[in-house]
Motif scaffolding. Structure first.
Motif, PDB file in Angstrom:
ATOM      1  N   GLY A  76     -15.032 -75.509  21.505  1.00 56.38           N
ATOM      2  CA  GLY A  76     -13.944 -75.661  20.333  1.00 56.38           C
ATOM      3  C   GLY A  76     -13.035 -76.811  20.689  1.00 56.38           C
ATOM      4  O   GLY A  76     -13.260 -77.537  21.440  1.00 56.38           O
ATOM      5  N   LEU A  77     -12.083 -76.660  19.677  1.00 55.16           N
ATOM      6  CA  LEU A  77     -11.323 -77.790  19.499  1.00 55.16           C
ATOM      7  C   LEU A  77     -10.550 -78.042  20.914  1.00 55.16           C
ATOM      8  O   LEU A  77      -9.946 -79.213  21.340  1.00 55.16           O
ATOM      9  CB  LEU A  77     -10.467 -77.753  18.611  1.00 55.16           C
ATOM     10  N   GLU A  78     -10.107 -77.154  21.691  1.00 52.44           N
ATOM     11  CA  GLU A  78      -9.597 -76.964  23.076  1.00 52.44           C
ATOM     12  C   GLU A  78     -10.245 -77.770  23.975  1.00 52.44           C
ATOM     13  O   GLU A  78      -9.635 -78.278  25.140  1.00 52.44           O
ATOM     14  CB  GLU A  78      -9.333 -75.608  23.427  1.00 52.44           C
ATOM     15  N   ASP A  79     -11.605 -78.163  23.781  1.00 50.76           N
ATOM     16  CA  ASP A  79     -12.306 -78.671  24.713  1.00 50.76           C
ATOM     17  C   ASP A  79     -12.392 -80.218  24.630  1.00 50.76           C
ATOM     18  O   ASP A  79     -12.943 -81.018  25.333  1.00 50.76           O
ATOM     19  CB  ASP A  79     -13.797 -78.260  24.540  1.00 50.76           C
ATOM     20  N   LEU A  80     -11.794 -80.662  23.434  1.00 51.18           N
ATOM     21  CA  LEU A  80     -11.612 -82.054  22.981  1.00 51.18           C
ATOM     22  C   LEU A  80     -10.992 -82.903  24.095  1.00 51.18           C
ATOM     23  O   LEU A  80     -11.311 -84.052  24.402  1.00 51.18           O
ATOM     24  CB  LEU A  80     -10.804 -82.282  21.681  1.00 51.18           C
ATOM     25  N   LEU A  81      -9.936 -82.284  24.786  1.00 48.21           N
ATOM     26  CA  LEU A  81      -9.352 -83.151  26.002  1.00 48.21           C
ATOM     27  C   LEU A  81     -10.084 -83.366  27.070  1.00 48.21           C
ATOM     28  O   LEU A  81      -9.746 -84.533  27.881  1.00 48.21           O
ATOM     29  CB  LEU A  81      -8.141 -82.029  26.438  1.00 48.21           C
ATOM     30  N   ALA A  82     -11.082 -82.623  27.309  1.00 46.12           N
ATOM     31  CA  ALA A  82     -12.240 -82.853  28.092  1.00 46.12           C
ATOM     32  C   ALA A  82     -13.142 -84.009  28.012  1.00 46.12           C
ATOM     33  O   ALA A  82     -13.510 -84.773  28.949  1.00 46.12           O
ATOM     34  CB  ALA A  82     -12.932 -81.686  28.647  1.00 46.12           C
ATOM     35  N   LEU A  83     -13.353 -84.444  26.661  1.00 46.80           N
ATOM     36  CA  LEU A  83     -14.364 -85.584  26.192  1.00 46.80           C
ATOM     37  C   LEU A  83     -13.594 -86.868  26.711  1.00 46.80           C
ATOM     38  O   LEU A  83     -12.498 -86.977  26.399  1.00 46.80           O
ATOM     39  CB  LEU A  83     -14.414 -85.491  24.901  1.00 46.80           C
ATOM     40  N   PRO A  84     -14.474 -87.805  27.009  1.00 50.75           N
ATOM     41  CA  PRO A  84     -14.105 -89.053  27.432  1.00 50.75           C
ATOM     42  C   PRO A  84     -13.479 -89.804  25.988  1.00 50.75           C
ATOM     43  O   PRO A  84     -14.237 -89.838  25.050  1.00 50.75           O
ATOM     44  CB  PRO A  84     -15.355 -89.758  28.002  1.00 50.75           C
ATOM     45  N   ILE A  85     -12.562 -90.627  26.141  1.00 52.80           N
ATOM     46  CA  ILE A  85     -12.015 -91.382  25.145  1.00 52.80           C
ATOM     47  C   ILE A  85     -12.991 -92.716  25.076  1.00 52.80           C
ATOM     48  O   ILE A  85     -13.353 -93.485  25.925  1.00 52.80           O
ATOM     49  CB  ILE A  85     -10.588 -91.985  25.260  1.00 52.80           C
ATOM     50  N   VAL A  86     -13.689 -92.999  23.921  1.00 50.68           N
ATOM     51  CA  VAL A  86     -14.378 -94.229  23.666  1.00 50.68           C
ATOM     52  C   VAL A  86     -13.837 -95.004  22.739  1.00 50.68           C
ATOM     53  O   VAL A  86     -13.024 -94.679  21.640  1.00 50.68           O
ATOM     54  CB  VAL A  86     -15.461 -93.454  22.823  1.00 50.68           C
TER      55      VAL A  86
END
Length: 83
Positions: A52-62
């Motif tokens: 979910g959206l709360e997991d966005l913080l774990a994704l690397p910034i591209v």
């Protein structure tokens, strides 16, 4: 905006829809695009754990420049599969 999404039931449905789409997009990127597969691995992200959206913080910034430099590894050969 007509306020449709302010209703708690509609808001919950929208949140579920967004979470499903995000999870599907991350799984697709990891399965089909070598660049993203490597970026997720380097960041310790398991695509199946993104729910979910709360997991966005774990994704690397591209950054755009990074993607442009990796164009052959970024362009998927197949469109997103419908599940």
């Amino acid at each position: 905006m007509d306020g449709t999404w302010k209703c708690p039931a509609n808001r919950a449905a929208l949140d579920r829809f967004r979470a499903q789409r995000l999870a599907r997009l991350v799984r697709h990127a990891a399965a089909r695009v070598p660049y993203y597969r490597d970026r997720f691995a380097a960041a310790g992200v398991r695509p199946g754990s993104v729910r979910g959206l709360e997991d966005l913080l774990a994704l690397p910034i591209v950054r755009r420049s990074e993607v442009q430099a990796q164009t052959p590894r970024v362009r998927p050969e197949i469109g997103i599969e419908e599940h």
